[in-house]
Write a protein that holds these residues in place. Structure first.
Motif, short mmCIF file in Angstrom:
data_model
loop_
_atom_site.label_atom_id
_atom_site.label_comp_id
_atom_site.label_asym_id
_atom_site.label_seq_id
_atom_site.Cartn_x
_atom_site.Cartn_y
_atom_site.Cartn_z
N UNK A 1 12.61 -2.36 -19.09
CA UNK A 1 13.18 -1.03 -19.33
C UNK A 1 13.05 -0.15 -18.09
N UNK A 2 11.86 -0.12 -17.50
CA UNK A 2 11.64 0.72 -16.33
C UNK A 2 12.57 0.29 -15.18
N UNK A 3 12.68 -0.99 -14.94
CA UNK A 3 13.55 -1.48 -13.86
C UNK A 3 15.02 -1.25 -14.15
N UNK A 4 15.43 -1.45 -15.39
CA UNK A 4 16.83 -1.25 -15.75
C UNK A 4 17.26 0.19 -15.52
N UNK A 5 16.32 1.11 -15.67
CA UNK A 5 16.63 2.53 -15.50
C UNK A 5 16.34 3.03 -14.08
N UNK A 6 15.91 2.14 -13.18
CA UNK A 6 15.73 2.53 -11.79
C UNK A 6 14.29 2.65 -11.32
N UNK A 7 13.31 2.43 -12.18
CA UNK A 7 11.90 2.55 -11.79
C UNK A 7 11.37 1.28 -11.16
N UNK A 8 10.17 1.38 -10.62
CA UNK A 8 9.49 0.23 -10.03
C UNK A 8 8.04 0.59 -9.75
N UNK A 9 7.27 -0.41 -9.36
CA UNK A 9 5.87 -0.25 -9.00
C UNK A 9 5.67 -0.82 -7.60
N UNK A 10 4.88 -0.11 -6.79
CA UNK A 10 4.52 -0.66 -5.47
C UNK A 10 3.73 -1.95 -5.67
N UNK A 11 3.73 -2.83 -4.67
CA UNK A 11 2.89 -4.02 -4.77
C UNK A 11 1.43 -3.65 -5.04
N UNK A 12 0.80 -4.44 -5.90
CA UNK A 12 -0.57 -4.20 -6.34
C UNK A 12 -1.45 -5.31 -5.78
N UNK A 13 -2.49 -4.93 -5.05
CA UNK A 13 -3.42 -5.90 -4.48
C UNK A 13 -4.61 -6.05 -5.42
N UNK A 14 -4.89 -7.30 -5.78
CA UNK A 14 -6.00 -7.62 -6.69
C UNK A 14 -6.96 -8.54 -5.95
N UNK A 15 -8.26 -8.21 -6.05
CA UNK A 15 -9.30 -9.07 -5.47
C UNK A 15 -10.21 -9.51 -6.62
N UNK A 16 -10.19 -10.82 -6.90
CA UNK A 16 -11.03 -11.36 -7.98
C UNK A 16 -12.48 -11.37 -7.55
N UNK A 17 -13.36 -10.91 -8.43
CA UNK A 17 -14.79 -10.87 -8.11
C UNK A 17 -15.60 -11.83 -8.98
N UNK A 18 -15.10 -12.14 -10.18
CA UNK A 18 -15.83 -13.04 -11.07
C UNK A 18 -14.89 -13.51 -12.17
N UNK A 19 -15.04 -14.76 -12.59
CA UNK A 19 -14.25 -15.28 -13.70
C UNK A 19 -15.09 -16.34 -14.42
N UNK A 20 -15.10 -16.26 -15.74
CA UNK A 20 -15.93 -17.19 -16.51
C UNK A 20 -15.43 -17.28 -17.94
#
Length: 168
Positions: A89-108
């Motif tokens: 919906x957001x994209x169809x109406x012209x919106x967007x999000x800047x690239x998001x940088x994620x750094x994983x710190x732990x997963x279990x």
């Protein structure tokens, strides 16, 4: 017919050249690489898949491309549908999000869920800005977050049943 046609405005008509370039760059973003471990019925495979889900979660808002997300999250659950609907919906109406940088710190694997596979992924998300279709601009500060991801192995790969992305 009588009457005067009325013009409607859209966010795309008022974007500066810089914002138009930023939107194009976001929409042209490449999807995260699907992990090879997604096909392996093991804890490592589940963890790799949970991390992939998190990357796809942000990617759908950045690019508007939801095909990989829908493949990973099949069905009609809240996790499978709501995120896709909002991004489309957001994209169809012209919106967007800047690239998001994620750094994983732990997963279990969470051991408090005995009869199901739930992976907890802890990560740091860098600051980013989201441009909404109605022209509102929302900035998100850098944040420590975690995601809880319930997975199931379908015989050939891990799929996401439920997931939540939360602030610490």
């Amino acid at each position: 017919a009588t009457g005067t046609p009325t013009a409607t405005t859209s966010p795309t008509a008022t974007l500066s050249p810089e914002l138009e370039a930023a939107r194009k760059q976001a929409r042209d973003s490449q999807p995260p690489v699907k992990p090879e471990l997604i096909t392996i019925n093991s804890e490592d495979g589940a963890i790799a898949t949970a991390k992939y889900w998190l990357q796809l979660y942000y990617y759908t808002y950045i690019s508007g491309n939801t095909s990989q997300y829908k493949e990973l999250c099949p069905g009609s659950s809240y996790t499978a549908t709501t995120h896709v609907e909002h991004a489309k919906e957001n994209h169809a109406l012209g919106g967007w999000t800047e690239p998001v940088t994620v750094k994983f710190t732990k997963a279990f694997r969470r051991d408090d869920f005995k009869d199901t596979v739930v992976i907890q992924v802890e990560f740091e998300r860098e600051a980013f800005t989201q441009y909404h279709s109605e022209g509102r601009i929302q900035h998100y500060e850098k944040q420590s977050r975690w995601a809880g991801v319930k997975l199931e192995y379908n015989g050939s790969q891990w799929i996401i049943i439920e997931a939540a992305n939360r602030a610490d």
